[in-house]
Design an enzyme around this catalytic site. Sequence first.
Site, mmCIF file in Angstrom:
data_model
loop_
_atom_site.group_PDB
_atom_site.id
_atom_site.type_symbol
_atom_site.label_atom_id
_atom_site.label_comp_id
_atom_site.label_asym_id
_atom_site.label_seq_id
_atom_site.Cartn_x
_atom_site.Cartn_y
_atom_site.Cartn_z
ATOM 1 N N ALA A 70 0.811 -1.217 0.000
ATOM 2 C CA ALA A 70 0.000 0.000 0.000
ATOM 3 C C ALA A 70 0.844 1.267 0.000
ATOM 4 C CB ALA A 70 -0.937 -0.011 1.200
ATOM 5 N N THR A 71 2.019 1.216 0.597
ATOM 6 C CA THR A 71 2.875 2.411 0.613
ATOM 7 C C THR A 71 3.225 2.807 -0.825
ATOM 8 O OG1 THR A 71 3.741 1.850 2.778
ATOM 9 C CG2 THR A 71 5.077 3.352 1.447
ATOM 10 N N ASN A 150 -6.039 3.025 11.137
ATOM 11 C CA ASN A 150 -5.298 1.847 11.584
ATOM 12 C C ASN A 150 -5.018 1.842 13.078
ATOM 13 O OD1 ASN A 150 -3.725 4.074 10.365
ATOM 14 N ND2 ASN A 150 -1.977 3.010 11.240
ATOM 15 N N SER A 200 -3.408 -3.439 0.490
ATOM 16 C CA SER A 200 -2.195 -4.159 0.890
ATOM 17 C C SER A 200 -2.513 -5.639 1.105
ATOM 18 C CB SER A 200 -1.671 -3.546 2.190
ATOM 19 O OG SER A 200 -0.582 -4.292 2.666
ATOM 20 N N HIS A 202 -0.655 -8.010 2.829
ATOM 21 C CA HIS A 202 -0.331 -8.667 4.102
ATOM 22 C C HIS A 202 -1.290 -8.324 5.232
ATOM 23 C CE1 HIS A 202 1.914 -5.422 6.386
ATOM 24 N NE2 HIS A 202 1.965 -4.900 5.187
ATOM 25 N N THR A 238 9.727 -6.538 -13.110
ATOM 26 C CA THR A 238 9.105 -7.872 -13.160
ATOM 27 C C THR A 238 8.202 -8.064 -11.942
ATOM 28 O OG1 THR A 238 11.049 -8.662 -14.300
ATOM 29 C CG2 THR A 238 9.592 -10.347 -13.365
ATOM 30 N N CYS A 324 3.695 0.969 12.538
ATOM 31 C CA CYS A 324 4.713 1.568 11.669
ATOM 32 C C CYS A 324 5.548 2.597 12.407
ATOM 33 C CB CYS A 324 4.061 2.226 10.466
ATOM 34 S SG CYS A 324 3.173 1.028 9.486
HETATM 35 N N1 PLP Z 1 -2.204 2.381 5.196
HETATM 36 C C1 PLP Z 1 -2.659 1.893 6.357
HETATM 37 C C2 PLP Z 1 -3.935 2.418 6.930
HETATM 38 C C3 PLP Z 1 -1.917 0.930 7.046
HETATM 39 O O1 PLP Z 1 -2.363 0.449 8.210
HETATM 40 C C4 PLP Z 1 -0.701 0.468 6.472
HETATM 41 C C5 PLP Z 1 0.163 -0.491 7.197
HETATM 42 O O2 PLP Z 1 0.386 -0.355 8.385
HETATM 43 C C6 PLP Z 1 -0.290 0.989 5.234
HETATM 44 C C7 PLP Z 1 -1.071 1.945 4.639
HETATM 45 C C8 PLP Z 1 0.983 0.541 4.568
HETATM 46 O O3 PLP Z 1 0.820 -0.720 3.978
HETATM 47 P P1 PLP Z 1 2.059 -1.555 3.409
HETATM 48 O O4 PLP Z 1 2.703 -2.200 4.575
HETATM 49 O O5 PLP Z 1 1.439 -2.551 2.471
HETATM 50 O O6 PLP Z 1 2.945 -0.600 2.686
#
Ligand code: PLP
Length: 376
Positions: A70-71, A150, A200, A202, A238, A324
């Site tokens: 997602a980042t 989150n 995302s 995971h 890739t 994070c």
């Molecule tokens: N956005 C939210 C709300 C999240 O909770 C997270 C992960 O903690 C992310 C984005 C980032 O996701 P990724 O680890 O796939 O980059």
Amino acid sequence: MEHYFDNAATTKPCAEAAAAVMSCISTHYGNPSSLHRKGLEAQHEMEFARQQIAAALGCKAQEILFTSGATESTNLALRGAAAAYGRKRKKIIVSAVEHASVKETMAHLETQGFQIVAVPPDKNGIYHAADFLKEVDAETCLISMMLVNNENGARLPAEEVFRSAKRRDPEIITHCDAVQGFLKIPMKTRTLGADLISLSGHKVHALKGAGALYVRQGVRLRPVLYGSHQEKGLRPGTESVPLIAAFGAAAGVLFPTIEQRYQKVSQLREALIQGLQKMDGVIIRDIPGASPYVLNISLLGYRSEIVLHYLEQREIYISSGSACSKGASSGVLELFGAKPEEVDSALRISFCAENTEEDVAALLQGLQDAQRELMH
Ligand code: PLP
């Protein structure tokens, strides 16, 4: 026995995701761009995953791009849209409680001449669509709002904001970080009104290293990376077929069970809340309308990390604040009205449907024992 309550940080891969990885590394290991059969097999795995994710979002498969997470999706969405649409309009409106992937991308865009407006919740921690909409003007090129926070599970009024903003000015581009909502609460691209959605793998029982970006048909993005033609040239390199196939497989099993899992997790969260209400010195952030997958509490007088490591000895895994930020406060709880001592003792408990009543009982016992044994 393990009691895992850190599902907002990451989830345990499901059996289907693991099987998809195995099949892609043992048999379908070709490069999806290769023209021979091995390449086609890998491409087939990837396109099947694309269809599974599109089905879960209610969009076309061509509207899904694969990324590393997602980042990366959010960087591509926001930087890509700002580059494509932000030549004249320079204003970007976001919620003040976004994940670092949005916040830091905004800090970067600010250095590129964009004006960032971060809208906080009201003093009771409630987000009102009107507070966002009053910022929308002829200068606005982008709006970004997460679906579910989150750290505390709060649901933001993304749908209302996106749809109203679009009604007012269809040229505004809307982005939603739906990481904590996808496959947990019902969501469809049609009703959400977002042009861009970050997902995302995971967080939904697939693996780290695969994510997706929904790009509504007709929306233009400039790439952030340059290279070959993969993912329409928007995400060259890739593709990680095993991780992508795992993401698709997880979406395939989770999508039909959203409702059941929602009910189960809601019951577990309710049982936890009832137990916590019998304890002294606990603040329970039971935000109205929140996602049942996340509960944020404070065990007043006990620093988060101390409690976290105490519970870890019993194989109970929870988080302090946002995973994070490695325990450092991201400022989000404060914006929702928490006092500094409440933030220092904040604990995030995040569920999945594999959690059981026994897990909840173990957690409650652990927290009660922590209060007694960690007395200062
Ligand atoms: N956005 C939210 C709300 C999240 O909770 C997270 C992960 O903690 C992310 C984005 C980032 O996701 P990724 O680890 O796939 O980059």
